[in-house]
Design a protein around this motif. Sequence first.
Motif, PDB file in Angstrom:
ATOM      1  N   HIS A   1       0.848  -1.198   0.000  1.00 32.16           N
ATOM      2  CA  HIS A   1       0.000   0.000   0.000  1.00 32.16           C
ATOM      3  C   HIS A   1       0.880   1.244   0.000  1.00 32.16           C
ATOM      4  O   HIS A   1       1.907   1.286   0.699  1.00 32.16           O
ATOM      5  N   THR A   2       0.481   2.253  -0.734  1.00 33.26           N
ATOM      6  CA  THR A   2       1.299   3.464  -0.878  1.00 33.26           C
ATOM      7  C   THR A   2       1.694   4.060   0.472  1.00 33.26           C
ATOM      8  O   THR A   2       2.874   4.354   0.709  1.00 33.26           O
ATOM      9  N   ALA A   3       0.726   4.204   1.371  1.00 27.30           N
ATOM     10  CA  ALA A   3       1.028   4.825   2.672  1.00 27.30           C
ATOM     11  C   ALA A   3       1.985   3.955   3.490  1.00 27.30           C
ATOM     12  O   ALA A   3       2.886   4.471   4.166  1.00 27.30           O
ATOM     13  N   ALA A   4       1.810   2.636   3.404  1.00 25.96           N
ATOM     14  CA  ALA A   4       2.681   1.727   4.156  1.00 25.96           C
ATOM     15  C   ALA A   4       4.104   1.740   3.596  1.00 25.96           C
ATOM     16  O   ALA A   4       5.085   1.699   4.347  1.00 25.96           O
ATOM     17  N   VAL A   5       4.223   1.814   2.272  1.00 26.48           N
ATOM     18  CA  VAL A   5       5.551   1.907   1.644  1.00 26.48           C
ATOM     19  C   VAL A   5       6.218   3.219   2.064  1.00 26.48           C
ATOM     20  O   VAL A   5       7.426   3.251   2.347  1.00 26.48           O
ATOM     21  N   GLU A   6       5.438   4.287   2.152  1.00 22.38           N
ATOM     22  CA  GLU A   6       5.997   5.580   2.595  1.00 22.38           C
ATOM     23  C   GLU A   6       6.458   5.506   4.049  1.00 22.38           C
ATOM     24  O   GLU A   6       7.539   5.987   4.392  1.00 22.38           O
ATOM     25  N   ARG A   7       5.657   4.862   4.902  1.00 24.12           N
ATOM     26  CA  ARG A   7       6.062   4.704   6.318  1.00 24.12           C
ATOM     27  C   ARG A   7       7.343   3.874   6.417  1.00 24.12           C
ATOM     28  O   ARG A   7       8.281   4.232   7.141  1.00 24.12           O
ATOM     29  N   ALA A   8       7.366   2.770   5.677  1.00 22.77           N
ATOM     30  CA  ALA A   8       8.555   1.908   5.700  1.00 22.77           C
ATOM     31  C   ALA A   8       9.778   2.666   5.181  1.00 22.77           C
ATOM     32  O   ALA A   8      10.874   2.556   5.746  1.00 22.77           O
ATOM     33  N   SER A   9       9.581   3.451   4.144  1.00 24.53           N
ATOM     34  CA  SER A   9      10.694   4.220   3.559  1.00 24.53           C
ATOM     35  C   SER A   9      11.301   5.172   4.586  1.00 24.53           C
ATOM     36  O   SER A   9      12.529   5.301   4.685  1.00 24.53           O
ATOM     37  N   GLU A  10      10.431   5.824   5.361  1.00 20.93           N
ATOM     38  CA  GLU A  10      10.924   6.755   6.396  1.00 20.93           C
ATOM     39  C   GLU A  10      11.714   5.999   7.471  1.00 20.93           C
ATOM     40  O   GLU A  10      12.797   6.439   7.888  1.00 20.93           O
ATOM     41  N   LEU A  11      11.173   4.865   7.933  1.00 19.76           N
ATOM     42  CA  LEU A  11      11.872   4.060   8.946  1.00 19.76           C
ATOM     43  C   LEU A  11      13.223   3.567   8.421  1.00 19.76           C
ATOM     44  O   LEU A  11      14.229   3.574   9.136  1.00 19.76           O
ATOM     45  N   ILE A  12      13.224   3.129   7.175  1.00 19.51           N
ATOM     46  CA  ILE A  12      14.445   2.582   6.564  1.00 19.51           C
ATOM     47  C   ILE A  12      15.504   3.674   6.413  1.00 19.51           C
ATOM     48  O   ILE A  12      16.681   3.448   6.699  1.00 19.51           O
ATOM     49  N   LYS A  13      15.072   4.862   6.000  1.00 17.36           N
ATOM     50  CA  LYS A  13      16.020   5.985   5.879  1.00 17.36           C
ATOM     51  C   LYS A  13      16.595   6.328   7.251  1.00 17.36           C
ATOM     52  O   LYS A  13      17.805   6.514   7.406  1.00 17.36           O
ATOM     53  N   ALA A  14      15.708   6.388   8.244  1.00 16.81           N
ATOM     54  CA  ALA A  14      16.143   6.741   9.607  1.00 16.81           C
ATOM     55  C   ALA A  14      17.116   5.697  10.166  1.00 16.81           C
ATOM     56  O   ALA A  14      17.995   6.014  10.972  1.00 16.81           O
ATOM     57  N   ALA A  15      16.976   4.450   9.718  1.00 16.47           N
ATOM     58  CA  ALA A  15      17.837   3.372  10.216  1.00 16.47           C
ATOM     59  C   ALA A  15      19.170   3.283   9.462  1.00 16.47           C
ATOM     60  O   ALA A  15      19.974   2.393   9.719  1.00 16.47           O
ATOM     61  N   GLY A  16      19.372   4.193   8.488  1.00 18.94           N
ATOM     62  CA  GLY A  16      20.698   4.292   7.886  1.00 18.94           C
ATOM     63  C   GLY A  16      20.872   3.777   6.470  1.00 18.94           C
ATOM     64  O   GLY A  16      22.005   3.634   6.007  1.00 18.94           O
ATOM     65  N   ALA A  17      19.769   3.518   5.758  1.00 16.56           N
ATOM     66  CA  ALA A  17      19.929   3.116   4.345  1.00 16.56           C
ATOM     67  C   ALA A  17      20.549   4.265   3.561  1.00 16.56           C
ATOM     68  O   ALA A  17      20.330   5.434   3.883  1.00 16.56           O
ATOM     69  N   LYS A  18      21.324   3.913   2.531  1.00 20.63           N
ATOM     70  CA  LYS A  18      21.943   4.957   1.696  1.00 20.63           C
ATOM     71  C   LYS A  18      20.875   5.803   1.009  1.00 20.63           C
ATOM     72  O   LYS A  18      20.895   7.019   1.045  1.00 20.63           O
TER      73      LYS A  18
END
Length: 309
Positions: free
Chosen positions: A171-188
């Motif tokens: 789901h678009t909103a869930a992918v956006e939430r995951a993207s924020e968490l992943i960025k915050a956790a240090g993904a390039k």
Amino acid sequence: MGIAFIFPGQGSQSVGMGKALADAFPEAKAVFDAADDALNEKLSTLIWEGPDDALKLTANTQPAILTVSVAAHAVFSKRFATAPSFVAGHSLGEYSALVAAKAMPLADAVKAVRARGTFMQEAVPAGVGTMAAVLGMEPGKIAELCAQAAQGEVVSCANFNDPAQTVIAGHTAAVERASELIKAAGAKRVLPLPVSAPFHCSLMSPVVPRLEAVLGTFANPVVPVVSNVEAAPNSDGARVKELLLKQVTGSVRWIESVQAMEKAGVTKVVELGPGKALCGMVKRIAKGIETFNVEDPASLEKTLAALGA
């Protein structure tokens, strides 16, 4: 020498792909003609002349890439005497691999992927689902963060492409939430992908019964096909349908697929079809495998010379 033929998936398309092969080699032209006949439309004209927007529609992209890949295989295999030890394809490319392994005729494959693309497009209304590529984070960590971000919606790992690139879908909103968490956790980087549907996740489940009705029976592959869902070779035609249906909602286990081929003695891969995306992934997965590609007469000549054919 252990050699594998690999076939690209969606995203590698471009207007004009395969035209030089069809102009230079009758066996390539015959593949485009057969695809046009199977669909009863001029798919070849769309591939070679566009427009780009129409080629990008998944119902067109899938048969287009398959046709170019099978044409590249027809030309290459005629000039390269060694049979591959394995074939494999990324997502849609698995159908190209099955044609190369004589498990399904080209006409059936073109119709199947046209249907697959149409059903995938229709499974989720535009805007409801999306995909994003995550660069520079361990796949297991990404899966954990997706689970945290879901909150009752769908977001999961769709493609395990190489050790530094995983694609997530849902789901678009869930992918956006995951993207924020992943960025915050240090993904390039996390890059939203310009796709029309969230492939390879549970939102695609409406596709499965529809695709099941379209897929016929399969012959035993003459070369083992390393499937996306099991990342293991299959030579049983009776299992192909089940593996293709599981692939609709399952992850593309490309890292493990390449590792399985390497472990079985593959030292060279030839990517047949548009682009060199899979060659790049293979290099990042298995440093010991040499990569080659065939998409036009120049790359054909270069690959044949390098392989001493």
